[in-house]
Design a protein around this motif. Structure first.
Motif, PDB file in Angstrom:
ATOM      1  N   MET A 225       8.105  51.090  37.702  1.00  0.00           N
ATOM      2  CA  MET A 225       7.190  51.809  38.557  1.00  0.00           C
ATOM      3  C   MET A 225       7.063  53.237  38.037  1.00  0.00           C
TER       4      MET A 225
ATOM      5  N   CYS B  68      15.170  50.677  45.148  1.00  0.00           N
ATOM      6  CA  CYS B  68      14.915  51.545  46.300  1.00  0.00           C
ATOM      7  C   CYS B  68      14.659  52.957  45.789  1.00  0.00           C
TER       8      CYS B  68
ATOM      9  N   VAL C  25       5.951  57.201  48.835  1.00  0.00           N
ATOM     10  CA  VAL C  25       5.825  55.884  48.226  1.00  0.00           C
ATOM     11  C   VAL C  25       4.478  55.341  48.671  1.00  0.00           C
ATOM     12  N   ASN C  26       3.560  55.232  47.715  1.00  0.00           N
ATOM     13  CA  ASN C  26       2.210  54.744  48.045  1.00  0.00           C
ATOM     14  C   ASN C  26       1.616  55.480  49.247  1.00  0.00           C
TER      15      ASN C  26
ATOM     16  N   THR D   7      14.535  53.156  51.137  1.00  0.00           N
ATOM     17  CA  THR D   7      13.231  52.501  51.174  1.00  0.00           C
ATOM     18  C   THR D   7      13.088  51.564  49.981  1.00  0.00           C
TER      19      THR D   7
ATOM     20  N   LEU E 145      11.534  49.244  47.033  1.00  0.00           N
ATOM     21  CA  LEU E 145      10.400  49.448  46.138  1.00  0.00           C
ATOM     22  C   LEU E 145      10.038  48.145  45.429  1.00  0.00           C
ATOM     23  N   ALA E 146       8.761  48.025  45.114  1.00  0.00           N
ATOM     24  CA  ALA E 146       8.255  46.949  44.262  1.00  0.00           C
ATOM     25  C   ALA E 146       7.808  47.585  42.945  1.00  0.00           C
TER      26      ALA E 146
ATOM     27  N   SER F 174       5.121  47.527  41.502  1.00  0.00           N
ATOM     28  CA  SER F 174       3.762  48.071  41.578  1.00  0.00           C
ATOM     29  C   SER F 174       3.680  49.373  42.375  1.00  0.00           C
ATOM     30  N   ASP F 175       4.779  49.791  43.013  1.00  0.00           N
ATOM     31  CA  ASP F 175       4.756  51.011  43.827  1.00  0.00           C
ATOM     32  C   ASP F 175       4.633  52.250  42.956  1.00  0.00           C
ATOM     33  N   GLU F 176       4.097  53.295  43.562  1.00  0.00           N
ATOM     34  CA  GLU F 176       3.974  54.587  42.905  1.00  0.00           C
ATOM     35  C   GLU F 176       4.697  55.616  43.764  1.00  0.00           C
ATOM     36  N   ILE F 177       5.491  56.450  43.112  1.00  0.00           N
ATOM     37  CA  ILE F 177       6.269  57.474  43.813  1.00  0.00           C
ATOM     38  C   ILE F 177       5.687  58.835  43.450  1.00  0.00           C
TER      39      ILE F 177
END
Length: 89
Positions: A1, A25, A59-60, A72, A74-75, A77-80
């Motif tokens: 990510m 996470c 996160v998104n 939290t 995370l996948a 594809s998530d953006e931080i």
């Protein structure tokens, strides 16, 4: 990510605006980030490894503090997005 690095912190990433990290996470992703860019650690984390109170982590588009904070999940594809508070006048 990906972690989006704000301009004010890019001096600690060699000018990179986006850094690829790993983690399940938010805490793990930030640990991955500071392992690859150690100069960021005092800008983001306190001595015990917790996110500094003046740094918001999104996160998104949702503040991690409004979810499970550092835990939290995370996948890939998530953006931080890191958003440190900026003081001045």
């Amino acid at each position: 990510m990906n972690v989006i690095i704000p301009t004010s912190l890019r001096q600690h990433t060699g000018g990179l605006g986006i850094v690829d990290v790993q983690g399940l996470c938010v805490d793990e992703a930030l640990l991955s980030l500071v392992e690859s860019h150690p100069a960021l650690k005092p800008q983001l984390l306190d001595a015990s490894g917790d996110i500094l109170s003046h740094v918001n982590v999104f996160v998104n588009d949702t503040n991690a503090r409004d979810m499970d904070a550092g835990a939290t999940p995370l996948a890939e594809s998530d953006e931080i997005l890191l958003v440190p508070a900026i003081a001045g006048g």
